[in-house]
Design a protein around this motif. Structure first.
Motif, PDB file in Angstrom:
ATOM      1  N   ARG A  12       0.802  -1.221   0.000  1.00  0.00           N
ATOM      2  CA  ARG A  12       0.000   0.000   0.000  1.00  0.00           C
ATOM      3  C   ARG A  12       0.836   1.273   0.000  1.00  0.00           C
ATOM      4  O   ARG A  12       0.311   2.369  -0.142  1.00  0.00           O
ATOM      5  N   HIS A  68       3.064   4.160  -1.324  1.00  0.00           N
ATOM      6  CA  HIS A  68       3.324   4.795  -2.616  1.00  0.00           C
ATOM      7  C   HIS A  68       4.734   5.380  -2.608  1.00  0.00           C
ATOM      8  O   HIS A  68       4.947   6.539  -2.248  1.00  0.00           O
ATOM      9  N   GLN A  85       8.138   6.858  -4.227  1.00  0.00           N
ATOM     10  CA  GLN A  85       8.504   7.628  -5.414  1.00  0.00           C
ATOM     11  C   GLN A  85       9.565   6.847  -6.182  1.00  0.00           C
ATOM     12  O   GLN A  85      10.578   6.432  -5.619  1.00  0.00           O
ATOM     13  N   HIS A 120      -3.763   8.510 -11.986  1.00  0.00           N
ATOM     14  CA  HIS A 120      -2.504   8.392 -11.222  1.00  0.00           C
ATOM     15  C   HIS A 120      -2.505   9.392 -10.064  1.00  0.00           C
ATOM     16  O   HIS A 120      -1.706  10.334 -10.043  1.00  0.00           O
ATOM     17  N   GLU A 129      -1.413   9.319  -7.133  1.00  0.00           N
ATOM     18  CA  GLU A 129      -0.196   9.403  -6.324  1.00  0.00           C
ATOM     19  C   GLU A 129       0.774  10.457  -6.834  1.00  0.00           C
ATOM     20  O   GLU A 129       1.699  10.862  -6.122  1.00  0.00           O
ATOM     21  N   ILE A 135      -6.331   9.173  -1.900  1.00  0.00           N
ATOM     22  CA  ILE A 135      -5.534   7.957  -1.685  1.00  0.00           C
ATOM     23  C   ILE A 135      -5.732   7.446  -0.262  1.00  0.00           C
ATOM     24  O   ILE A 135      -5.923   6.243  -0.033  1.00  0.00           O
ATOM     25  N   LEU A 137       1.846   7.411   2.274  1.00  0.00           N
ATOM     26  CA  LEU A 137       2.446   8.495   1.496  1.00  0.00           C
ATOM     27  C   LEU A 137       3.612   9.089   2.290  1.00  0.00           C
ATOM     28  O   LEU A 137       3.582  10.234   2.737  1.00  0.00           O
TER      29      LEU A 137
END
Length: 317
Positions: free
Chosen positions: A26, A28, A30, A182, A184, A193, A260
């Motif tokens: 889960r 995200h 980079q 997208h 994210e 998200i 995140l």
């Protein structure tokens, strides 16, 4: 048909989720700018892929040094958006981020034709909804075995679409549609998200995630099977790191920190690196002359490839 495609995509995503450690699925992260090691001593392939994008970097590898420098000069003119003769950190950072988003643009382009039915360069929510769910909407999902799942998918899509639609006109521009596909990649989509993550894991609907729900999202014990070691590790992570206020639950803010995480901006670091290496007068910006004097750091050619091959062979001896 589009709904079946969506379901197929969900199946692929589910398969991908099990292909990575369950506790990571889960988050995200980079993506890095290149799969190559960032080691200038042994070549500049990382910098080439960061500056040009992975696919475009390959095309430069087939050029002579003269051809490569000529193309680089034209790229520099494009990067210099204010046309002041200098490439600032902000301009270079924007360029690198843009090149790294090419794969996203290609994905959006692939879907665009499916949904922009009237070919007006925009996609309305009604266009998207009818293309994806149209057949089933007329039947109110009555002929589908798991109606609740499909209705949930529709609700989820609508919420995400409306969030991506920044001006609230019910129509997505290409940029807004990119944010829809997208999320994210866009700061203003962060809350969506987080909400989608909460919806997936918060099974009892109380607006927070307890440790049983957290572990249940990753692992379901079969009768008689013990828990693998990583489950104990995740329970520790939940208690010691994820649950920041120690109330036994993850709220939306804590979920945001989990899925995140604040990470290094690779494009920012690369822009700083390229400027530092080529800024001869140390004014924190670079000219076309400075860039072309160090052209092989920015772009490749047959010559730089040959040199890197020699270096690799020497290292292997």
């Amino acid at each position: 048909m589009m709904l079946l495609k969506s379901l197929a995509s969900l199946c692929l995503l589910a398969a991908a989720a099990f292909a990575v450690p369950a506790q990571e699925k889960r988050i995200h992260h980079q993506a890095d700018l290149s799969d190559r090691a960032h080691d200038d001593v042994h070549g500049f392939q990382y910098d080439h892929e960061a500056f040009l994008g992975k696919e475009e970097a390959k095309t430069f590898d087939q050029l002579t040094p003269e051809e490569s420098k000529d193309k680089l000069a034209k790229i520099v003119d494009r990067i210099d958006m204010d046309k002041d003769g200098y490439i600032s950190h902000a301009e270079l950072h924007y360029w690198i981020k843009h090149r790294q988003r090419r794969y996203i643009e290609e994905n959006v382009n692939k879907h665009w034709k499916d949904y922009d039915k009237n070919q007006d360069g925009k996609i309305g929510w009604e266009e998207y909804k009818n293309t994806t769910y149209g057949y089933y909407l007329g039947e109110a999902f009555d002929d589908i075995e798991d109606k609740a799942t499909y209705k949930s998918m529709l609700t989820r899509d609508e919420r995400r679409f409306k969030t991506a639609d920044r001006d609230g006109d019910g129509i997505a521009t290409r940029e807004e549609f990119t944010a829809f596909l997208h999320p994210e990649e866009f700061d203003y989509m962060r809350d969506v998200i987080v909400q989608e993550t909460m919806d997936d894991i918060d099974k009892n609907g109380d607006g927070k995630i307890d440790i049983a729900e957290y572990i249940g999202d990753m692992f379901t014990s079969e009768d008689g099977d013990g828990e693998p070691d990583w489950v104990l590790t995740e329970k520790t992570h939940f208690s010691e790191f994820r649950d920041a206020n120690k109330d036994g639950y993850l709220d939306a803010g804590e979920v945001a920190h989990w899925v995140l995480p604040g990470e290094v901006d690779h494009a920012d670091n690369e822009a700083k690196h390229l400027i530092h290496e080529t800024d001869t007068n140390k004014d924190q910006k670079i000219t076309k002359k400075e860039i072309l004097a160090n052209w092989n750091m920015f772009v490749g050619s047959q010559a730089t490839n040959y040199g890197e091959d020699l270096t690799k062979r020497h290292d292997e001896l």
